[in-house]
Design an enzyme around this catalytic site. Structure first.
Site, PDB file in Angstrom:
ATOM      1  N   ILE A 181       0.825  -1.212   0.000  1.00 58.63           N
ATOM      2  CA  ILE A 181       0.000   0.000   0.000  1.00 58.63           C
ATOM      3  C   ILE A 181       0.863   1.268   0.000  1.00 58.63           C
ATOM      4  CG2 ILE A 181      -1.885   1.249   1.088  1.00 58.63           C
ATOM      5  CD1 ILE A 181      -2.918  -1.319   2.215  1.00 58.63           C
ATOM      6  N   GLU A 202      12.573   6.330   7.287  1.00 57.65           N
ATOM      7  CA  GLU A 202      13.288   5.192   7.877  1.00 57.65           C
ATOM      8  C   GLU A 202      13.885   4.303   6.793  1.00 57.65           C
ATOM      9  OE1 GLU A 202      11.598   1.099   9.835  1.00 57.65           O
ATOM     10  OE2 GLU A 202      10.765   2.984  10.532  1.00 57.65           O
TER      11      GLU A 202
END
Length: 424
Positions: free
Chosen positions: A212, A231
């Site tokens: 997604i 990240e």
């Protein structure tokens, strides 16, 4: 640095009752792991600590039950079925705080097994695709053992390791594991299109792992002046960078640079980041620090979840009691985005799982962990719409979430809400 002839010889230095860090992601040091396995018969009570690793986790086999204990800082797909909370356990911690676990010796390390690029003329290797918590592990371990590989990209940033910091090394020559996301479903693409409407030109993006978040990125190619401070990133972000939608020109922190702590992807990704000064990998305690994240404009944190209850509690690391991933950096970025000027913390989720199980639920499963709390959540997007829960009461949240649940689930959600919350 002492260069040795084999992984078995390099790992002969590991002793019983020791703590060993293993480099993760695309940097998983497979040859060193195999060398550790070859030394297993003389070892006992060795604790292996790592984020998610790639490939077969041979050390998890039950035949090594008296030899290796495993502490997962994030549970990868290769270890999910083995987690028993005894020999193979999980340590919940924000990714931003893990480096300090090593440096403070709250989690002491005797050895660090790492996968690095070859040294340059000045003697500096790099940690390549995964700096994250690995740099802190190298700085904290008593002994560093490396596999040096010309296929490991040389990446700018915090990941430089001088050969004098490496105690033992072997040389290998093999391509890195080729990591690609799952194919995008029609529902994923719809979620991506809806989420894209929340993201303004000039926004700074963070995206989690999964199909997604990749679908969201695929819907942003017509945006302008996007930045990346995240990240991790993968193939989806590379396409966005190459499209020109990402140029990092509006960021306040490391303007002009794509910033991350680790990268997972295929050969195209690895080739792109190799010696590319526009890409930097920095340590997770910096990249994931909300006080750093919030300095960038319009930070959009895009993360997925396992399930969300009607009050807005987000489970992202487990199915009931069974841990399937980890806390990771979701809360670091959800909080950082909410503090950013014009920022938007966004949870993207299918209304149902592939097995048809509802993901918007009256209450979380027994044992499910709350990764993003109801007080931190803002936007939730499914294929059926967008719910903004920020500033909403519990009743209003339930109403908003029911609207974007699967149509066949809405009546039951209404009934359960009244049953659970509307009794005097």
């Amino acid at each position: 640095m002492k260069l040795l002839n084999s992984a078995k010889e390099a790992l002969s230095h590991v002793y019983s009752n020791s703590n060993v860090f293993i480099h993760g992601g695309d940097a998983t040091p497979t040859e060193l792991i195999n060398g550790l396995i070859e030394n297993a018969q003389r070892l006992n009570n060795v604790t292996l600590t790592h984020l998610h690793t790639h490939g077969e986790a041979k050390y998890a086999d039950t035949k090594y039950k008296d030899i290796f204990n495993i502490v997962n800082l994030f549970v990868g797909g290769n270890l999910r079925k083995y987690v028993d909370y005894d020999r193979i356990d999980y340590l919940p911690c924000f990714l931003s705080e893990i480096p300090n676990l090593f440096r403070s010796r709250q989690v002491p390390l005797d050895f660090a097994l790492i996968h690095v690029s070859p040294p340059d003329v000045h003697g500096f290797c790099t940690l390549g695709t995964s700096v994250d918590v690995a740099k802190a592990a190298v700085n904290s371990a008593k002994v560093v053992i490396a596999q040096i590989n010309p296929h490991m990209p040389r990446v700018h940033g915090d990941g430089f390791i001088h050969v004098s910091e490496i105690d033992y090394a072997i040389e290998i020559n093999r391509a890195l594991s080729d990591s690609h996301g799952s194919p995008l479903s029609e529902e994923d693409l719809k979620i991506g299109q809806l989420t894209a409407t929340l993201i303004e030109d000039g926004a700074t993006l963070q995206m989690g792992i999964g199909s997604i978040p990749d679908a969201v990125l695929s819907s942003l190619t017509n945006h302008k002046n996007l930045g990346i401070h995240t990240e991790m990133w993968s193939d989806g972000a590379l396409k966005l960078i190459k499209s020109g939608a990402v140029n990092n020109s509006m960021k306040n922190v490391h303007r002009g640079k794509t910033v991350s702590s680790f990268i997972v992807g295929g050969k195209d990704v690895h080739d792109f980041i190799n010696d590319n000064p526009s890409v930097i990998q920095l340590e997770a305690d910096y990249v994931n620090n909300p006080s750093i994240i919030k300095r960038n404009p319009k930070v959009c944190a895009i993360n997925s979840a396992v399930e969300i209850d009607l009050t807005g509690q987000v489970c992202a690391d487990s199915i009931g009691h069974h841990i399937i991933s980890g806390v990771g950096g979701q809360m670091d970025f959800m909080r950082g985005a909410s503090l950013s000027q014009g920022g938007k913390p966004i949870i993207v989720i299918n209304s149902r799982s592939k097995r048809g199980i509802p993901k918007i639920v009256p209450t979380l499963k027994n044992g499910a962990g709350v990764v993003t709390t109801r007080s931190h959540i803002h936007y939730v997007v499914t294929e059926f719409g967008i719910a903004n829960l920020y500033g909403k009461t519990l009743k209003q949240r339930a109403q908003e979430l029911i609207k974007i649940a699967h149509p066949e689930d809405r009546q039951e959600l209404e009934r359960k809400w009244h049953e659970l919350h509307c009794k005097l």
